[in-house]
Design a protein around this motif. Structure first.
Motif, short mmCIF file in Angstrom:
data_model
loop_
_atom_site.label_atom_id
_atom_site.label_comp_id
_atom_site.label_asym_id
_atom_site.label_seq_id
_atom_site.Cartn_x
_atom_site.Cartn_y
_atom_site.Cartn_z
N HIS A 368 7.92 10.29 1.19
CA HIS A 368 7.13 10.69 2.36
C HIS A 368 5.89 9.81 2.48
CE1 HIS A 368 5.46 13.24 5.47
NE2 HIS A 368 4.33 13.36 4.76
N GLN A 369 5.35 9.36 1.35
CA GLN A 369 4.19 8.48 1.36
C GLN A 369 4.55 7.04 1.70
OE1 GLN A 369 1.94 8.76 -2.31
NE2 GLN A 369 2.25 10.97 -2.44
N GLY A 370 5.85 6.72 1.65
CA GLY A 370 6.28 5.36 2.00
C GLY A 370 7.06 4.64 0.94
N VAL A 464 7.16 -7.76 1.96
CA VAL A 464 6.14 -6.82 2.42
C VAL A 464 6.61 -6.21 3.73
CG1 VAL A 464 3.76 -6.49 3.15
CG2 VAL A 464 4.30 -8.14 1.33
N ARG A 465 6.55 -4.89 3.81
CA ARG A 465 6.93 -4.20 5.04
C ARG A 465 5.78 -3.32 5.50
NH1 ARG A 465 12.11 -0.98 6.81
NH2 ARG A 465 11.40 -0.30 8.85
N VAL A 466 5.37 -3.48 6.75
CA VAL A 466 4.31 -2.65 7.32
C VAL A 466 4.90 -1.31 7.70
CG1 VAL A 466 2.64 -2.42 9.18
CG2 VAL A 466 3.05 -4.67 8.16
N LEU A 467 4.28 -0.22 7.23
CA LEU A 467 4.83 1.11 7.44
C LEU A 467 4.21 1.83 8.64
CD1 LEU A 467 4.98 2.37 3.74
CD2 LEU A 467 6.77 1.27 5.09
N SER A 468 3.02 1.43 9.03
CA SER A 468 2.35 2.10 10.16
C SER A 468 1.70 1.03 11.04
CB SER A 468 1.32 3.11 9.66
OG SER A 468 0.46 2.51 8.70
N VAL A 477 1.34 -0.52 3.59
CA VAL A 477 2.44 -1.46 3.41
C VAL A 477 3.24 -1.07 2.18
CG1 VAL A 477 1.22 -3.38 4.51
CG2 VAL A 477 1.06 -3.07 2.03
N ARG A 478 4.50 -1.44 2.21
CA ARG A 478 5.39 -1.27 1.05
C ARG A 478 5.77 -2.66 0.55
NH1 ARG A 478 9.17 2.22 2.84
NH2 ARG A 478 10.49 0.62 3.73
N SER A 491 14.45 -4.70 -9.36
CA SER A 491 13.53 -4.59 -8.23
C SER A 491 12.60 -3.41 -8.43
CB SER A 491 14.30 -4.41 -6.93
OG SER A 491 15.11 -5.54 -6.66
N THR A 492 11.34 -3.60 -7.99
CA THR A 492 10.32 -2.57 -8.12
C THR A 492 9.55 -2.44 -6.82
OG1 THR A 492 8.87 -4.25 -9.11
CG2 THR A 492 10.06 -2.81 -10.62
N VAL A 493 8.83 -1.31 -6.67
CA VAL A 493 8.18 -1.01 -5.40
C VAL A 493 6.74 -0.55 -5.63
CG1 VAL A 493 8.99 1.39 -5.40
CG2 VAL A 493 8.41 0.29 -3.23
N GLY A 494 5.89 -0.86 -4.66
CA GLY A 494 4.52 -0.36 -4.64
C GLY A 494 4.12 -0.08 -3.20
N VAL A 495 3.26 0.90 -2.98
CA VAL A 495 2.82 1.27 -1.64
C VAL A 495 1.31 1.49 -1.64
CG1 VAL A 495 2.94 3.03 0.17
CG2 VAL A 495 5.02 2.32 -1.01
N SER A 496 0.64 0.95 -0.64
CA SER A 496 -0.79 1.15 -0.48
C SER A 496 -1.20 0.63 0.89
CB SER A 496 -1.56 0.41 -1.58
OG SER A 496 -2.96 0.47 -1.36
N SER A 497 -2.39 1.01 1.32
CA SER A 497 -2.95 0.40 2.53
C SER A 497 -3.57 -0.96 2.21
CB SER A 497 -4.00 1.32 3.16
OG SER A 497 -5.01 1.61 2.22
N ASN A 498 -3.64 -1.29 0.92
CA ASN A 498 -4.12 -2.58 0.44
C ASN A 498 -2.95 -3.35 -0.14
OD1 ASN A 498 -5.14 -4.64 -1.36
ND2 ASN A 498 -7.15 -3.68 -1.22
N VAL A 499 -2.60 -4.49 0.46
CA VAL A 499 -1.40 -5.21 0.03
C VAL A 499 -1.52 -5.70 -1.41
CG1 VAL A 499 -2.17 -7.47 0.89
CG2 VAL A 499 0.28 -6.96 0.73
#
Length: 537
Positions: A368-370, A464-468, A477-478, A491-499
């Motif tokens: 839900h957070q991305g 990098v994928r923009v989510l909003s 971004v994810r 493969s690994t993932v991170g999500v934040s408003s800071n790339v």
């Protein structure tokens, strides 16, 4: 009835005509060896007289010792000329290959419009060219260009073109749906008539403009064709060629024909992915048989069923084509998904475990957070191990700093990382080609003295994928990172408003997973959202 089907691969010739595909001579040699290992019968390498790259390929291919017949491509002699003096035909013979494919017109419209010659001269061009190749001791195949369009417009002339190639000694008559517009029923009807009227073995060469290249190839085989031409992953001009990665297993596993030895068929998936990498073309995850998602299951009901018997939602055993079953975990996941993934990792988990319910809720909240774990199996495994095992803390992150400077026209990125490794504080700095690369270099530099094998790990992809999008530069971004090393890719993932922060999360997961693979030691940094509390900005 002959159930043996000859596989003719034209990835190195027709496949390279696809938009965005350019192969060097080295690339073509690597792919040729992979195709040979797969067990195809013919490998069409290109036109030995068309460009220096193909000339180099044919010269160097002589030393490969291929089992498959290396085949050169060309066209029938020029109009109003002599085959023995045709430069293209002479270069084919000089290339030293055992077989050649010549394309020639079979549509009267093309004879008048494209060649601008008479129907009689075109037939002479076909006969003379094949007679010349046969006198030179070569196996020769006639690619009857636009045959199906020609047959529908003037069936007797299209058949006459085939007869002239047969009279000239052609070993195969390959019927081409060059514009890719013919329907499967038409293919079956026309091939059936050709098979009745001519004695030379028939091949089929289709294009995918109506998304029917595979279906049309299967229809032709059912009507009597015994050679099928196509490319790996369906690469080719416009919408592509017939996809051998679908044709071969359909023929062999569904229709009972013999194309490749069983052990060779198991190399189909690895071959498809190898060619995709060399061609630098993204392979669709949902590609039939060989795609990464071809045997992936996400819905909880589906997963529950395949855990009882995989036939409930799989039409073949994935291993028959060298693929594997995958269980995806997402916001749609049920307990069966979690249990299946945990079993893969050797964790003792059952449906009544409260931790199972808790991790399902956690994954749903993270998505839900991305976060997205379908493409980040390594991050998912770390989450599950943190949830179901007693993790041992090997390193924690105390802080990191980034410095980006433009000096003398050059961008310089420097990262400073402070870690605690087994009670020992480590403080390192490193430069890189951009902030993410600098962070990666600093993190690995801090850990390499404790884990030397980290030197063998590198980032192979970064997305990098923009989510909003509505939030513009402040958007969440994810980041998905693919890492390679230790004879593995993850493969690994991170999500934040800071790339940078999102990239840092994914980098940490990548290193944690690598250490887990090295020592099978469970690294104790908290997963995803909690881990951010360890980083002081």
């Amino acid at each position: 009835m002959n159930r043996n089907i000859t596989i003719f691969d034209t990835t190195l010739r027709d496949g390279t005509q696809g938009e965005g595909i350019s192969l060097s001579a080295d690339d073509k040699l690597k792919i040729a060896q992979k195709l040979d290992a797969l067990g195809v019968h013919y490998i069409e390498g290109g036109n030995p007289g068309s460009n220096s790259k193909d000339i180099e390929f044919f010269q160097r291919a002589k030393s490969l010792g291929l089992t498959a017949k290396l085949t050169a491509f060309g066209s029938t002699r020029r109009k109003n000329s002599i085959a023995e003096q045709d430069a293209s035909l002479l270069r084919i013979i000089e290339s030293g290959v055992p077989a050649a494919t010549l394309v020639g017109k079979a549509w009267d419209f093309h004879v008048h419009t494209a060649l601008q010659t008479s129907l009689e001269e075109n037939l002479a061009m076909i006969f003379d060219s094949f007679a010349f190749l046969k006198r030179s001791g070569m196996e020769a195949m006639y690619d009857a260009e636009h045959f199906f369009d020609g047959y529908k417009n003037n069936p007797e002339y299209a058949l006459a073109a085939l007869r002239k190639a047969q009279e000239g000694g052609a070993d195969w008559l390959v019927l081409c749906d060059t514009n890719g517009g013919t329907m499967p029923g038409e293919i079956h009807e026309i091939v059936s008539r050709v098979a009745q009227e001519l004695s030379t073995p028939i091949g089929i060469h289709t294009h995918n403009d109506c998304e029917l290249a595979v279906a049309n190839s299967l229809a032709a085989i059912g009507a009597g064709a015994r050679q099928v031409q196509g490319t790996i992953n369906g690469y080719g001009e416009r919408c592509g060629n017939a996809n051998l990665c679908s044709i071969i297993p359909n023929l062999q596993l569904k229709l009972g024909y013999s194309c490749l030895p069983e052990e060779k068929l198991r190399a189909l998936t690895s071959t498809a992915r190898f060619v995709s990498e060399i061609a630098n073309v993204h392979m669709p995850v949902g590609q039939a048989f060989v795609g990464n998602a071809a045997f992936a299951h996400k819905g909880g009901i589906h997963v529950s069923a395949i855990m009882k018997d995989s036939k409930t939602y799989e039409h073949i055993q994935p291993e028959l084509v060298g693929n594997k079953q995958r269980i995806l975990v997402s916001e749609l996941a049920g307990q069966s998904n979690i249990i299946s993934k945990a079993v893969e990792m050797g964790l003792d988990v059952n449906a009544n475990n409260e931790k199972t319910k808790a991790i399902i809720d956690r994954i749903k909240e993270l998505e839900h957070q991305g976060y997205q774990f379908e493409g980040a199996d390594a991050s998912l495994e770390l989450l599950l191990r943190d949830a179901f095992t007693e993790s041992v803390s090997i390193f924690t992150v105390e802080s990191f700093k980034m410095h980006v400077e433009k000096s003398n026209g050059n961008m310089i990125s420097e990262a400073i990382v402070k870690l605690n490794v087994g009670g020992q504080q480590v403080y390192t700095a490193a430069e890189g080609n951009g902030p993410v690369n600098a962070l990666d270099n600093a993190l690995r530099k801090a850990l390499v003295q404790f884990y030397p094998q980290i030197e063998n790990i590198h980032l192979s992809d970064y997305k990098v994928r923009v989510l909003s999008e509505k939030d513009a530069t402040a958007a969440k971004v994810r980041v998905l990172i693919e890492s390679t090393g230790l004879d593995n890719t993850w493969s690994t993932v991170g999500v934040s408003s800071n790339v940078i922060e999102a990239s840092w999360e994914a980098l940490l997961d990548s290193i944690r997973y690598a250490l887990l693979q090295m020592d099978r030691v469970e690294i104790g940094n908290p997963p995803a959202t909690e881990r951010l509390g360890l980083v002081n900005h």
